[in-house]
Design an enzyme around this catalytic site. Structure first.
Site, PDB file in Angstrom:
ATOM      1  N   HIS A 274      -1.016  11.129  -1.943  1.00  0.00           N
ATOM      2  CA  HIS A 274      -2.344  10.676  -1.507  1.00  0.00           C
ATOM      3  C   HIS A 274      -3.312  11.809  -1.207  1.00  0.00           C
ATOM      4  O   HIS A 274      -4.441  11.824  -1.682  1.00  0.00           O
ATOM      5  CB  HIS A 274      -2.201   9.781  -0.265  1.00  0.00           C
ATOM      6  CG  HIS A 274      -3.508   9.293   0.275  1.00  0.00           C
ATOM      7  ND1 HIS A 274      -4.272  10.024   1.183  1.00  0.00           N
ATOM      8  CD2 HIS A 274      -4.214   8.170   0.033  1.00  0.00           C
ATOM      9  CE1 HIS A 274      -5.375   9.357   1.470  1.00  0.00           C
ATOM     10  NE2 HIS A 274      -5.371   8.230   0.789  1.00  0.00           N
TER      11      HIS A 274
ATOM     12  N   HIS B 190       0.833  -1.201   0.000  1.00  0.00           N
ATOM     13  CA  HIS B 190       0.000   0.000   0.000  1.00  0.00           C
ATOM     14  C   HIS B 190       0.865   1.247   0.000  1.00  0.00           C
ATOM     15  O   HIS B 190       1.706   1.417   0.885  1.00  0.00           O
ATOM     16  CB  HIS B 190      -0.898  -0.027   1.238  1.00  0.00           C
ATOM     17  CG  HIS B 190      -1.929   1.052   1.263  1.00  0.00           C
ATOM     18  ND1 HIS B 190      -2.202   1.778   2.392  1.00  0.00           N
ATOM     19  CD2 HIS B 190      -2.764   1.522   0.300  1.00  0.00           C
ATOM     20  CE1 HIS B 190      -3.181   2.641   2.125  1.00  0.00           C
ATOM     21  NE2 HIS B 190      -3.532   2.512   0.868  1.00  0.00           N
TER      22      HIS B 190
HETATM   23  O1  G3P Z   1      -6.371   1.485  -3.239  1.00  0.00           O
HETATM   24  C1  G3P Z   1      -6.622   1.110  -1.927  1.00  0.00           C
HETATM   25  C2  G3P Z   1      -6.517   2.254  -0.967  1.00  0.00           C
HETATM   26  O2  G3P Z   1      -5.338   2.945  -1.221  1.00  0.00           O
HETATM   27  C3  G3P Z   1      -7.690   3.209  -1.064  1.00  0.00           C
HETATM   28  O3  G3P Z   1      -7.710   4.146  -0.067  1.00  0.00           O
HETATM   29  O4  G3P Z   1      -7.264   6.341   0.908  1.00  0.00           O
HETATM   30  O5  G3P Z   1      -5.551   4.559   1.063  1.00  0.00           O
HETATM   31  O6  G3P Z   1      -5.996   5.669  -1.104  1.00  0.00           O
HETATM   32  P1  G3P Z   1      -6.569   5.224   0.223  1.00  0.00           P
HETATM   33 MG    MG Z   2      -4.719   4.587  -2.453  1.00  0.00          MG
END
Ligand code: G3P
Ligand code: MG
Length: 257
Positions: free
Chosen positions: A57, A15
């Site tokens: 992000h 992630h």
């Molecule tokens: O793509 C999965 C996840 O990254 C979605 O939520 O807010 O972490 O980008 P976020």
């Molecule tokens: Mg994400």
């Protein structure tokens, strides 16, 4: 036809790179994921004021840099002046926010697959989707397994028109009651659900309808194992190292398609 991206998608996906272990969405985080043996990563892309896709992000640079203000109101030069590492640890002082091109070059060199989450500032869905597609059409890295994902249906539809051969994932928190219609209408091949809202029944229904199922963000091994036992295709985690150490995986790299 190239091999399906899902045939090459492992059970464990990093992630924002490996953001439990390095500052999220930086080249250091991508490198860390690869160093741990991760074969596929998720990162977030948004646009600068001068229309350059960058890997970040939040809508504001405040949380993950030494700066302040909306990304969409900053030029690439202003973005590049920010320190995107020392908020995480002094070990990463001087780390920069990468452009999409810089991230693609490293991901390609490392031989990783990419789940590129298109994360537009709200109101800027179409310019973001179009510019990301434009850069990828000009320079799609050869042989890189690539999946788009987004919470924005407008963004998903746009990439379906501009890059129809790149599969798309429908990102959601709770699963909409009409998930099947939404996946069909946006041309998505997978559902990406927040962990709190995943149920065995929903996984079974989505899989029976022919879609893949991804879950974010799972950092607990027992929870991840439960989801995999339910038939989830891939777990998106901040800590790939924990998953590799604790999960019962037939093989680290590749799912059964
Ligand atoms: O793509 C999965 C996840 O990254 C979605 O939520 O807010 O972490 O980008 P976020
Ligand atoms: Mg994400």
């Amino acid at each position: 036809m190239a091999q399906s991206v899902f045939d090459q998608m492992p059970k464990v996906m990093g992630h924002r790179g490996a953001c439990g272990l390095a500052p999220e969405n930086t080249l250091a985080s991508i490198q860390k994921a690869a160093d741990l043996g991760t074969k596929f990563i998720e990162i977030d892309v948004c646009l600068t004021q001068d229309n350059v896709p960058i890997i970040h992000h939040d809508m504001n640079v405040r949380r993950c840099t030494d700066g302040e203000g909306p990304v969409l109101l900053k030029s690439l030069d202003e973005i590049k002046a920010l320190d995107a590492g020392s908020w995480f640890s002094d070990d990463f002082r001087g780390e920069r926010i990468p452009t999409l091109q810089e991230a693609l070059a490293l991901i390609s060199k490392l031989g990783l697959g990419l789940n590129l989450e298109i994360k537009p500032t709200m109101g800027w869905q179409l310019p973001t989707a179009e510019q990301v597609a434009h850069e990828l059409i000009a320079d799609l890295p050869e042989n890189m397994p690539l999946l788009f994902s987004s919470f924005s249906e407008e963004t998903l539809r746009s990439t379906s028109a501009t890059l129809p051969d790149v599969p798309r994932g429908y990102l959601t928190e709770a699963v909409p009651l009409d998930w099947e219609r939404r996946l069909r209408d946006t041309g998505c091949a997978s559902l990406h659900c927040q962990k709190e809202f995943v149920t065995a029944e929903n996984v079974a229904a989505v899989k029976a309808a022919g879609y893949k199922y991804l879950v974010y963000t799972v950092n607990n091994v027992a929870m991840a194992q439960k989801f995999l036992d339910w038939g989830v295709d891939s777990i998106i985690t901040d800590f790939p190292d924990r998953m590799f150490a604790g999960l019962k995986l037939d093989e680290k790299a590749v799912t059964s398609a």
